[in-house]
Design a protein around this motif. Structure first.
Motif, PDB file in Angstrom:
ATOM      1  N   LYS A 139      30.314  36.481  36.681  1.00 50.38           N
ATOM      2  CA  LYS A 139      30.113  36.344  35.230  1.00 50.38           C
ATOM      3  C   LYS A 139      31.117  37.205  34.464  1.00 50.38           C
ATOM      4  CE  LYS A 139      27.521  34.880  31.717  1.00 50.38           C
ATOM      5  NZ  LYS A 139      28.034  35.671  30.589  1.00 50.38           N
ATOM      6  N   ILE A 192      33.018  28.089  34.123  1.00 51.52           N
ATOM      7  CA  ILE A 192      34.322  27.828  34.734  1.00 51.52           C
ATOM      8  C   ILE A 192      34.115  27.352  36.164  1.00 51.52           C
ATOM      9  CG2 ILE A 192      35.539  29.492  33.271  1.00 51.52           C
ATOM     10  CD1 ILE A 192      35.506  31.438  35.676  1.00 51.52           C
ATOM     11  N   GLN A 244      34.583  35.586  34.369  1.00 45.25           N
ATOM     12  CA  GLN A 244      34.567  34.452  33.436  1.00 45.25           C
ATOM     13  C   GLN A 244      34.651  34.948  31.999  1.00 45.25           C
ATOM     14  OE1 GLN A 244      31.623  30.889  33.210  1.00 45.25           O
ATOM     15  NE2 GLN A 244      30.763  32.449  31.847  1.00 45.25           N
ATOM     16  N   CYS A 249      39.147  29.992  36.489  1.00 43.03           N
ATOM     17  CA  CYS A 249      38.324  29.607  37.631  1.00 43.03           C
ATOM     18  C   CYS A 249      38.179  30.826  38.522  1.00 43.03           C
ATOM     19  CB  CYS A 249      38.915  28.420  38.395  1.00 43.03           C
ATOM     20  SG  CYS A 249      40.462  28.754  39.245  1.00 43.03           S
ATOM     21  N   LEU A 298      27.991  29.647  35.927  1.00 44.31           N
ATOM     22  CA  LEU A 298      29.279  29.764  35.252  1.00 44.31           C
ATOM     23  C   LEU A 298      29.690  28.485  34.530  1.00 44.31           C
ATOM     24  CD1 LEU A 298      31.350  31.692  37.960  1.00 44.31           C
ATOM     25  CD2 LEU A 298      30.027  32.633  36.056  1.00 44.31           C
ATOM     26  N   THR A 334      34.063  27.030  40.144  1.00 39.45           N
ATOM     27  CA  THR A 334      34.033  27.892  41.321  1.00 39.45           C
ATOM     28  C   THR A 334      34.782  27.181  42.445  1.00 39.45           C
ATOM     29  OG1 THR A 334      31.915  26.952  42.027  1.00 39.45           O
ATOM     30  CG2 THR A 334      31.843  28.969  40.703  1.00 39.45           C
TER      31      THR A 334
END
Length: 272
Positions: free
Chosen positions: A173, A202, A176, A182, A200, A204
């Motif tokens: 977190k 973004i 991000q 990413c 998230l 993974t």
């Protein structure tokens, strides 16, 4: 500088937009010939500092230099028109301050024409990630098992078990929120990887994580079976090129020693 494809080049924004949609295909590669092949099939090519162990025989990634990453970054970029090329920042080249990280990242990007850089670390690297991204440098983050700090975390052990679960989630977190586009999740439990992917916004990218991650990455030499003595649990071998190469070289040596090679088809005669 590189081969021509019919696909438009990938960028960080396009990778982010793949979140929750088509899985992101990523390979770690280090040479132009492999990059040309990977570029036809991958969304992202990572020039990992694993190059030190895979191609240079180093015992860990800690001996990798910035110049080594630049050399291999240039080689991969020559073979990639479509895939987003990310280059690792090696151990010792970014940890001391955000300013050091910016100098290293800017140098790597100028020299290689890569699109983004990758660095390892969670919450403690958030300030650095924010410093880089606010200055126009796309950052791929890396949490869970971080090979550059493996000596300090007790070896190549699975991360995120028990009380460690929340720490890795907090790291994901934090990177991000700092602006990473990413994040790589390496050698974490499947449950943690699934939780991070749901948490998230973004993408993974899993390696030894879960098939529910937004993408996957493997070292190309590992998935092609170049090493017979190295096969971690998370690696699936999609070929056995190491065995094929050994057989081919053995046959070559036999043919040379018996003078079967070169044969008539492999030598030149005088013009008549």
């Amino acid at each position: 500088m590189s081969v021509s494809t019919n696909k438009k080049p990938m960028n960080a924004k396009k990778i982010m937009e793949m979140k929750g949609k088509a899985p992101i295909v990523c390979l770690a590669a280090y040479t132009t010939p492999i990059a040309k092949i990977a570029d036809q099939h991958c969304d992202l090519i990572l020039v990992g500092d694993s190059v030190g162990m895979v191609l240079h025989g180093l015992p860990s990634t800690q001996g990798v230099s910035v110049e080594m990453m630049v050399m291999h970054g240039q080689a991969v970029r020559r073979g990639a028109d479509h895939a987003l090329v990310v280059v690792d920042m090696p151990f010792g080249s970014y940890e001391s301050s955000p300013e050091q990280a910016f100098e290293t990242a800017a140098y790597i990007m100028k020299e290689t024409d890569c699109t983004a850089i990758k660095l390892e670390g969670g919450a403690h690297m958030a300030q650095t990630i924010d410093f880089l991204t606010s200055r126009g440098i796309p950052v791929m983050a890396h949490v869970g098992l971080t090979p550059q700090s493996v000596k300090g975390i007790g070896g190549y052990a699975v991360q995120g078990r028990g009380e460690d679960h929340q720490r890795v989630l907090d790291d994901a977190k934090a990177v991000q929120d700092a602006g990473a586009f990413c994040v790589v999740l390496e050698m974490v439990t499947e449950e943690l990887a699934n939780a991070a992917t749901a948490l998230l916004d973004i993408p993974t990218i899993g390696i030894g994580a879960s098939n529910q991650c937004d993408g996957q990455v493997l070292v190309v030499d590992d998935m092609l079976g170049m090493f017979q003595d190295f096969k971690p649990k998370f690696v699936k071998r999609f070929a056995e090129l190491g065995i094929d190469a050994q057989a081919a070289i053995q046959t070559y040596a036999k043919d040379v020693r018996s003078r079967a090679f070169p044969g008539a088809d492999h030598v030149y005669a005088d013009k008549k």
